[in-house]
Every structure is written in C-alpha cells, then in structure tokens.
Scaffold this motif. Structure first.
Motif, PDB file in Angstrom:
ATOM      1  N   LEU A 134       0.832  -1.201   0.000  1.00 55.87           N
ATOM      2  CA  LEU A 134       0.000   0.000   0.000  1.00 55.87           C
ATOM      3  C   LEU A 134       0.867   1.252   0.000  1.00 55.87           C
ATOM      4  O   LEU A 134       0.548   2.251  -0.679  1.00 55.87           O
ATOM      5  N   GLY A 135       1.971   1.229   0.781  1.00 48.50           N
ATOM      6  CA  GLY A 135       2.857   2.383   0.808  1.00 48.50           C
ATOM      7  C   GLY A 135       3.489   2.643  -0.542  1.00 48.50           C
ATOM      8  O   GLY A 135       3.624   3.801  -0.968  1.00 48.50           O
ATOM      9  N   GLU A 136       3.862   1.580  -1.253  1.00 47.97           N
ATOM     10  CA  GLU A 136       4.441   1.752  -2.591  1.00 47.97           C
ATOM     11  C   GLU A 136       3.429   2.337  -3.567  1.00 47.97           C
ATOM     12  O   GLU A 136       3.804   2.962  -4.561  1.00 47.97           O
ATOM     13  N   ALA A 137       2.132   2.141  -3.281  1.00 39.00           N
ATOM     14  CA  ALA A 137       1.082   2.701  -4.132  1.00 39.00           C
ATOM     15  C   ALA A 137       0.648   4.090  -3.681  1.00 39.00           C
ATOM     16  O   ALA A 137      -0.291   4.656  -4.255  1.00 39.00           O
ATOM     17  N   GLY A 138       1.301   4.614  -2.641  1.00 42.04           N
ATOM     18  CA  GLY A 138       0.983   5.958  -2.187  1.00 42.04           C
ATOM     19  C   GLY A 138       0.000   6.038  -1.049  1.00 42.04           C
ATOM     20  O   GLY A 138      -0.425   7.123  -0.660  1.00 42.04           O
ATOM     21  N   ILE A 139      -0.387   4.882  -0.502  1.00 45.34           N
ATOM     22  CA  ILE A 139      -1.309   4.857   0.642  1.00 45.34           C
ATOM     23  C   ILE A 139      -0.509   4.414   1.860  1.00 45.34           C
ATOM     24  O   ILE A 139      -0.217   3.224   2.034  1.00 45.34           O
ATOM     25  N   HIS A 140      -0.126   5.347   2.697  1.00 44.06           N
ATOM     26  CA  HIS A 140       0.727   5.068   3.841  1.00 44.06           C
ATOM     27  C   HIS A 140      -0.150   4.876   5.074  1.00 44.06           C
ATOM     28  O   HIS A 140      -0.842   5.797   5.514  1.00 44.06           O
ATOM     29  N   VAL A 141      -0.136   3.664   5.615  1.00 46.54           N
ATOM     30  CA  VAL A 141      -1.024   3.336   6.731  1.00 46.54           C
ATOM     31  C   VAL A 141      -0.227   3.252   8.020  1.00 46.54           C
ATOM     32  O   VAL A 141       0.938   2.828   8.037  1.00 46.54           O
ATOM     33  N   SER A 142      -0.864   3.698   9.100  1.00 47.79           N
ATOM     34  CA  SER A 142      -0.246   3.611  10.418  1.00 47.79           C
ATOM     35  C   SER A 142      -0.799   2.452  11.232  1.00 47.79           C
ATOM     36  O   SER A 142      -0.172   2.009  12.189  1.00 47.79           O
ATOM     37  N   MET A 143      -1.980   1.951  10.829  1.00 49.46           N
ATOM     38  CA  MET A 143      -2.588   0.824  11.536  1.00 49.46           C
ATOM     39  C   MET A 143      -3.347  -0.046  10.548  1.00 49.46           C
ATOM     40  O   MET A 143      -4.038   0.451   9.662  1.00 49.46           O
ATOM     41  N   HIS A 189     -12.625 -16.144   0.367  1.00 50.59           N
ATOM     42  CA  HIS A 189     -11.682 -15.725  -0.664  1.00 50.59           C
ATOM     43  C   HIS A 189     -10.418 -15.097  -0.092  1.00 50.59           C
ATOM     44  O   HIS A 189      -9.417 -14.988  -0.787  1.00 50.59           O
ATOM     45  N   GLY A 190     -10.434 -14.631   1.142  1.00 48.09           N
ATOM     46  CA  GLY A 190      -9.272 -13.956   1.691  1.00 48.09           C
ATOM     47  C   GLY A 190      -9.578 -13.289   3.017  1.00 48.09           C
ATOM     48  O   GLY A 190     -10.347 -13.813   3.826  1.00 48.09           O
ATOM     49  N   ARG A 191      -8.981 -12.099   3.217  1.00 47.03           N
ATOM     50  CA  ARG A 191      -9.124 -11.399   4.504  1.00 47.03           C
ATOM     51  C   ARG A 191      -9.631  -9.983   4.289  1.00 47.03           C
ATOM     52  O   ARG A 191      -9.467  -9.409   3.204  1.00 47.03           O
ATOM     53  N   ARG A 192     -10.219  -9.438   5.353  1.00 44.23           N
ATOM     54  CA  ARG A 192     -10.678  -8.047   5.345  1.00 44.23           C
ATOM     55  C   ARG A 192      -9.986  -7.304   6.481  1.00 44.23           C
ATOM     56  O   ARG A 192      -9.914  -7.809   7.600  1.00 44.23           O
ATOM     57  N   TYR A 193      -9.506  -6.106   6.172  1.00 44.36           N
ATOM     58  CA  TYR A 193      -8.789  -5.299   7.149  1.00 44.36           C
ATOM     59  C   TYR A 193      -9.428  -3.906   7.249  1.00 44.36           C
ATOM     60  O   TYR A 193     -10.005  -3.397   6.267  1.00 44.36           O
ATOM     61  N   GLN A 194      -9.297  -3.324   8.413  1.00 42.32           N
ATOM     62  CA  GLN A 194      -9.587  -1.909   8.605  1.00 42.32           C
ATOM     63  C   GLN A 194      -8.250  -1.184   8.705  1.00 42.32           C
ATOM     64  O   GLN A 194      -7.415  -1.511   9.554  1.00 42.32           O
ATOM     65  N   ALA A 195      -8.029  -0.212   7.821  1.00 44.41           N
ATOM     66  CA  ALA A 195      -6.749   0.509   7.794  1.00 44.41           C
ATOM     67  C   ALA A 195      -6.964   1.968   8.158  1.00 44.41           C
ATOM     68  O   ALA A 195      -8.010   2.558   7.859  1.00 44.41           O
ATOM     69  N   THR A 196      -5.962   2.525   8.814  1.00 44.11           N
ATOM     70  CA  THR A 196      -5.952   3.958   9.136  1.00 44.11           C
ATOM     71  C   THR A 196      -4.682   4.550   8.552  1.00 44.11           C
ATOM     72  O   THR A 196      -3.569   4.084   8.841  1.00 44.11           O
ATOM     73  N   THR A 197      -4.846   5.553   7.698  1.00 43.17           N
ATOM     74  CA  THR A 197      -3.687   6.188   7.070  1.00 43.17           C
ATOM     75  C   THR A 197      -3.011   7.126   8.060  1.00 43.17           C
ATOM     76  O   THR A 197      -3.543   7.439   9.135  1.00 43.17           O
ATOM     77  N   GLN A 198      -1.844   7.590   7.677  1.00 37.98           N
ATOM     78  CA  GLN A 198      -1.079   8.474   8.554  1.00 37.98           C
ATOM     79  C   GLN A 198      -1.766   9.825   8.755  1.00 37.98           C
ATOM     80  O   GLN A 198      -1.498  10.512   9.742  1.00 37.98           O
ATOM     81  N   ASP A 199      -2.650  10.215   7.833  1.00 33.42           N
ATOM     82  CA  ASP A 199      -3.388  11.467   8.021  1.00 33.42           C
ATOM     83  C   ASP A 199      -4.766  11.232   8.653  1.00 33.42           C
ATOM     84  O   ASP A 199      -5.622  12.114   8.638  1.00 33.42           O
ATOM     85  N   GLY A 200      -4.984  10.026   9.218  1.00 30.27           N
ATOM     86  CA  GLY A 200      -6.198   9.752   9.977  1.00 30.27           C
ATOM     87  C   GLY A 200      -7.382   9.257   9.175  1.00 30.27           C
ATOM     88  O   GLY A 200      -8.457   9.014   9.733  1.00 30.27           O
ATOM     89  N   LYS A 201      -7.240   9.037   7.898  1.00 33.71           N
ATOM     90  CA  LYS A 201      -8.343   8.564   7.070  1.00 33.71           C
ATOM     91  C   LYS A 201      -8.478   7.047   7.203  1.00 33.71           C
ATOM     92  O   LYS A 201      -7.478   6.324   7.211  1.00 33.71           O
TER      93      LYS A 201
END
Length: 791
Positions: free
Chosen positions: A224-233, A242-254
């Motif tokens: 995600l970081g290589e694609a420009g989405i930098h996550v802190s959590m 089929h796979g997994r589901r995650y909740q992500a929080t970006t470094q700017d709180g989104k």
C-alpha cells in the motif's frame, strides 16, 4: 521492508493461520478420483481399443534410436530415486522439516494404496478388468507402479516451485514415457498410477493443511505504501472464503477498508456454486474460479455500481502483492451490518427499507445484478441510510431471471430486518407492484443466496409469509412464470443411476452376441412372450378401470397403459405409470382428490396382491426338490442387523409419531374409497382380477423366454424370480429399473437351476419384448393422447 511499513501497527491474531486447507486441493482430489474411475471403466469396456493403443505405443517405441531409449530408461530409473533425495535436501536447507516428514508419509501411503489396489484387482477383478490394467491374463503380474505413485505423492505434498518444480516435472514425464515405450506397463496402468499418487498427495495436503504463502500484514502495508497509501494501523476484521478483510488507518487519519484475495483460497465454494449452476438457469452462477477472476469481477462491480449512482464504497486501489495475493482498497463507510442487527434482534424503520429497495432499483435500472443479497450486504448508517457492501459476485447486463432472484433475495433479507408485510409494502412502492410480483416464482430456497438459505433455517415461516404478502398485492392476477430450475436433485440422481445401470448392462452385454442369441430362439415361445406382454397391458387397463366408479372407455384406458410403457422408459417404473394414470383420470373429469384416492387404493391393493403371489410362488417353489436357494451368510447377518435396529428404533416415541403422521393422511384418503368400492363388488373384482392377470401374464412371459432357449427350471421357481425381481426393479431409481432388473433376474434364474448363458439370454429376450419394444407403440399412443388432450 520499508521504514513506514515497519512502523505500521498490524493486528491480525486469529485471522491469518500458518497452515491452510486449500479448497482447490479438495476439488482436484475429487477430479483425480473421477479420472481414475473413468479410465478404468473405459479401458475395461473398450478393451480392444486400449489394447491397440498399447500395441501402437510399443511398435512406435521399437523405431526409437537406441540412444534415446537408453537415455529415457536411465533418467527414469535413476530419477525416481534421486528426485526424492534432491527434494529432501532442498526442504531441509529451507528449514521445512515438517513438510519433509509429511511428504515422506504421503510417499509411504501412496505405495500402500497402490499395493492394496493391485491385490484387490488380482482377487476381485474380472478377467477383462485385469487384462485392461496389466496387458496379460497372468494374475501374478504387477500391473501398477507403487514406487512411481509414491514419488508423485511426495512431489505433490512438497509443493515445489521454480527450477525444482521444473526438474520434478521433467523426471516424472521421462518416467512415464520410458515405462510406456518399454512395453512393461499398459497406458491404463500408468495413468492410474499417476492419478492415484496425485490423489493421495492431495488428500494429505487437504487433511493436514499446507504452509500458507499468503502475505502477512507488514507485506500488505508495504504494498500500500508503494502505491501511495501510507497506513499507520492495519487491523484484521475477519476472514472470508476468498481472503481477509482489514480496517486501515492512514497516517493522516483517514480510514479505509482493505480486502485481500489469497491464491491459497482459490476454488473456495466451487462445488456448491457448481451445483447451483447445474440446478439454476443462471449461466453465471458458477462465478470466478481463480484469484485473478475474483479480483477482476470485484473491481468491475465496484466501478459499475459507482458509475450507476448506487451507494457503494468507492474503490481506490487494486494492486497485486507478489504471486499469491491481490489487494483492493475501498473507502470506509460507518454503519452496522444487517446481520449484526439480526443477531441483536433489532428492527429497522420504513426509511431504511425504502433506502435498501432504492439501492437495488438503482442497480437494476443500470442493468446490474447483485446476485447474492443478504442482510450482511446491507450497511445501515445512523440516519437510516443504506450502503451496499461486498458486491463481489454480481454481473452487468443482467438477465430477467437474475433481476427476479435479486428482488427475492432482498425481500427475504428485509423481511428478517422488519416484517414480511412491511418489506413487501415498501418494496411495492419503490419498485412497483409488477416488479415485486415478478419475484414470486423465484422465492424458492434453492434460488436464494447462501446466507438467506441459512437465515430461513432459523425462521422457517419467513419464506411462506413473504410469498403470501406478494400474492396479496393483486389477488387472482396471473404472474408471469419463469423457468428457474434447470435440473431437480431427483433428476440428477436418476441420470447418475441410469449411467451406472447402463455401465452394468454394458458389462453384461460385452461378451453377448445378440443376433446369434435371438436367431437360436424358439419362435413359438417368443410368440407366447409377446402375447403375454399384451395380456399384461389388458390386465393393467382392467386394474385402473376396476377402481374408478365413473365410466371410462376401456379402449382408451388400454391406450393409456400402452402410453405408460413409453413414459416408464424415461422414468422409474412406479413413478411413470402413476403419473400417466393420474393425468388421464383428471382429464377424464375426476377431481384431484378422487384421482389421488383411486391411485392410492390401486397401489395398496397391487402391493397386497403382489406380495400374496410372491408368497404363493415361494411356497410352490420351495416344495420342489429342484429349487433349493440358500441365501448368503452375509445377507442373513445383514437382515438380522436390520431387524435388530428396527426392534430398537420402532418403540421410540418420535419414530412412532413420524410413522403415524406419515401414514394417517394416506389412510384417510384410502379408507373412504375402499368403503365406496365395497358397495360395488363387481368393480373390485375387475380391479383385483386385472392385478392378478398382470402378474401372472408376466410370469408366463419369463417362463416362455426361458423355454425359448430350451432352458430348464420349474414354472413356480421362474415365477418367483419374476415376482422378486420386479419388486426390486420397481424400487430402483433407474428408468424402467435398467440394470437392477437384468442383474437380479439373471441371478435368480441361475439360482432356480437355469444355465447361466440361457438365463442371461432369456432375461434379455423378456426385457426386449416387455420393456424396450412396447415403448415404440407407447410413444405413438402418448402423442395421440396428448394431441387429443387426454393426457
């Protein structure tokens, strides 16, 4: 690993496991077993063809240059020993000792399985079967290859990649080629050895699981970081098929919603989806098989739904993570899923119902079908609005059937979140009465989504209540029907049973020259068989006429019985005749209740008469010295076990209740008809006489078929064979009892003292004149009755 990814807080305990059972392994295991059965069956039936293939391979091998033949032989002999060693060193070097132990266990298991198969084939296999796999009649030969199967199982469990996988494929292919050109093994044996080893390896892989190659949370964060989405959590929410589901929080709180599709889970749910596609007239019910297809379909649905103006989470990113996973990133939407509200027992407002129906209308107006709506797919916000989530299996350019099923699924989902009355009332306002009513034919369990079917098991009255509410929108109005079901389970089972029966019959006929058999028959006795069969149809017409108080033209009733011979050809014997007679009686003016009672009475009395004649024939045959039948010891033990189980089970209260509930309505239908017929004894005499004539004429037909080939055996014993064989044949699910009737009657005639060759010839003659040939006039009679609207 990037510094940003290293500083990402990843929480995924309990969601990603170290080992996984891959659904595709189970599917391939089933396919391998089916392949083994198919190869053995075809090789046994088409024995000469496969023998010719072996000879062609051997003759072609003789033309190979000596250097090539030597190279293949060397690679094969050395490779089967060297390959496991090379793989073992590779696994130990990679610190995968457990996987090495599992591969060795699979090797041992495969060699034991192949050895057991050889022993079973040697002891129980027929002559043709043994020759098909060994190429010789010598039972001391070793037709299959335990070592080769073990190596295949070893390689399968090891799950090799890269150059080692290519090397293994080269060694195994060289071994197959070398063994086939050497002439020491048949093509059948080589294929069975290969598939058996593969099946054992797959069984091991699925039973104990394989080490997962799915990317971990830090790898996902890096991608995600290589694609420009930098996550802190990155917090794991749940795991799906089929796979997994995650909740992500970006470094700017989104906040974002991240879905990871894993290659390890390819093929998940493929068997239920395959069965759904077989039963349902929906060409896209099977859905995607591979991870790539699943990702592409999910992306397509997200973009199409957003473009249609539907309220769905916006898709921000689709990216591949190595060779084994892909990630989709959506915007985060606050809300509570409908499934959570159901678990809490909460109900939604009319505003929410209207919002949900509006979303499905928005999709359908753009030609998009969701194909899987349930409460889980409805995300309900604080203000009552609805967002459609997890649209991963939908389709564009939807069909009318897909639209109807969507509406039916939404009706069931919303009925669980409110009441059936409210769900249908609001739906009629949003979609229109006609659109809601069009879903009525689709309100069948097998057509609904898997989640809705599970919900209906907990709330069984919901489906009926929804159907009633839709029907009440316009009482008496005709609803446009649609063919939803492609194949019923009974039909699928009948086809499978017919295939098995056909295989058994082909096995019987493999060494039989029909032209020679019938040319040697005594045609005077053949004429007796034909006359007896016609008399049987007369008796059948008398049987039906005897239990109908109303006046029916006897010639027309006889024509219906002949038409039943055609219907029986494509359905189990008992079902075909009952269906034709029931339809005929209704077309003749009898009510449904009177028709049901008539058929029920005739069936009950037919069973009683048949058992009486069976008992009488048994007594007569048993009193003759030339008919001694000793049942197998295993059959006596089995009968005793079943009797013991019956003695234990029948006194149980719930069993007695089930029997009473099952029998009471049927007895209540039959008794009034018995009373009425008791006042018309002449009718009862005609009906019972017809039953006796039917059974006696077919007994005579079988006796005449035996005499046509100068067969011996008493009349009573041969009659007993018919009466017992027809009982089993009527219970068989195959059309006309194909397979079961021939097998049982042939064995019975042999037990009655008839020569085995004559017994088979007599049964074939009997079945030809009583089952196959009557289907021709039966088809003509059936068409005429349909044209005259009498059926």
């Amino acid at each position: 690993m990037s510094k940003e990814a290293q500083h990402t807080l990843v929480i995924e305990d309990g969601v990603i496991t170290r080992r996984v059972r891959r659904p595709v392994d189970l599917f391939r295991f089933v396919a391998a077993l089916a392949g083994i059965a198919s190869v053995l069956a075809v090789a046994t039936i088409a024995l000469s063809t496969f023998s010719g293939i072996d000879q062609d391979v051997a003759s072609s091998a003789a033309k190979l240059p000596a250097i090539i033949a030597l190279a293949l032989s060397t690679i094969s002999g050395f490779g089967q020993f060297a390959l496991p060693l090379v793989i073992s060193f590779s696994l130990l070097n990679a610190k995968r000792a457990r996987l090495l132990g599992e591969s060795i266990a699979a090797f041992v298991a495969a060699t034991l399985v192949i050895t057991l198969m050889i022993n079973l084939a040697r002891d129980l296999g027929s002559q043709d079967f043994w020759y098909a796999i060994s190429g010789t009649l010598n039972r001391s030969a070793v037709p299959l290859q335990p070592l080769f199967a073990g190596v295949v199982a070893f390689v399968t469990v090891a799950r090799l990649r890269g150059q080692l996988s290519t090397f293994s494929t080269f060694i195994l292919a060289s071994t197959l080629i070398a063994d086939s050109v050497s002439g020491g093994f048949t093509v059948t044996a080589l294929v069975v050895s290969l598939l058996s080893g593969y099946a054992v390896g797959l069984a091991f892989r699925y039973a104990i699981g394989t080490p997962t190659v799915r990317p971990k949370g830090l790898e996902i964060a890096k991608a995600l970081g290589e694609a420009g989405i930098h996550v802190s959590m990155l917090r794991a929410v749940d795991s799906t098929k089929h796979g997994r589901r995650y909740q992500a929080t970006t470094q700017d709180g989104k906040r974002l919603f991240v879905v990871v599709f894993d290659r390890d889970l390819e093929g998940a749910g493929i068997l239920p989806r395959w069965w759904r596609s077989l039963r349902l007239r929906d060409s896209e019910a099977l859905g995607g098989w591979s991870m790539r297809e699943a990702v592409e379909r999910s992306s397509l649905m997200a973009f199409a739904a957003t473009n249609a103006g539907a309220k769905v989470p916006e898709l921000h990113l689709v990216r591949r993570i190595g060779d084994d996973a892909s990630v989709l990133v959506y915007e985060w939407v606050d809300g509570v899923s409908g499934s959570d509200l159901n678990a809490q027992g909460k109900k939604v407002s009319d505003k929410t119902l209207k919002a949900a129906w509006s979303e499905i209308k928005q999709l359908h107006d753009s030609g998009i079908a969701h194909r899987g709506i349930s409460a889980e797919h409805l995300l309900i916000g604080k203000n009552g609005d609805v967002t459609m989530v997890h649209i991963t299996s939908g389709t564009v350019a939807m069909s009318d059937l897909q639209a109807r099923i969507d509406i039916a699924d939404m009706a069931i989902a919303l009925a669980g979140l409110s009441t059936p009355a409210d769900a249908i009332r609001i739906g009629a306002k949003v979609l229109g009465k006609n659109a809601i009513m069009s879903a009525l034919p689709a309100l069948q369990k097998f057509a609904l989504s898997q989640e809705n079917r599970k919900a209906l098991r907990k709330s069984k009255e919901t489906l009926g209540a929804v159907r009633e509410e839709i029907a009440a929108l316009s009482p008496g109005e005709e609803i446009a029907q649609v063919e939803i079901e492609r194949m019923q389970p009974r039909k699928a089972f009948t086809i499978a049973a017919a295939f098995v029966a056909g295989y058994l019959l082909l096995g019987q006929l493999a060494n039989v020259n029909l032209v020679e058999i019938f040319a040697s028959a005594n045609w005077q006795w053949v004429a007796v068989v034909a006359i007896s069969v016609f008399v049987m149809f007369v008796g059948s017409a008398m049987t039906l006429d005897g239990f109908v108080l109303e006046k029916l033209p006897f010639s027309r009733t006889l024509q219906v019985q002949i038409a039943g011979a055609f219907v029986t050809l494509v359905s189990p014997p008992a079902l075909g005749s009952v269906a034709v007679n029931g339809r005929y009686l209704q077309r003749s003016g009898l009510s449904s209740a009177a028709t049901g009672a008539t058929i029920a009475v005739s069936q009950v009395l037919a069973f009683i008469v048949h058992i009486f004649l069976l008992f009488a024939a048994g007594v007569a045959a048993g009193s003759e010295q030339n008919f001694i039948f000793e049942p197998p010891r295993e059959a006596v033990i089995a009968f005793g076990v079943f009797a013991l189980i019956g003695i234990i089970v029948l006194p149980l209260p719930f069993v007695r209740k089930y029997i009473v509930d099952f029998a009471r309505p049927r007895i209540s239908e039959v008794l009034p008809r018995f009373v009425t017929l008791g006042q018309r004894p002449s009718k009862l005499v005609v009906g019972i006489s017809g039953m006796i004539i039917m059974n006696v004429s077919l007994c005579i037909a079988l006796v005449a078929a035996v005499r046509a080939f100068d067969g011996t055996g008493s009349w009573a014993a041969i009659s007993l064979v018919y009466l017992a064989g027809s009982t089993i044949g009527m219970a068989a699910p195959t059309p006309g009892g194909i397979g079961a009737m021939e097998t049982v009657m042939t064995a019975g005639l042999v037990a009655a003292g008839v020569d085995a060759g004559i017994a088979l010839s007599a049964v074939l003659l009997y079945r030809l004149l009583s089952f196959w040939l009557p289907a021709i006039p039966g088809w003509l009679a059936f068409r005429q009755l349909i044209r005259r609207e009498l059926l």
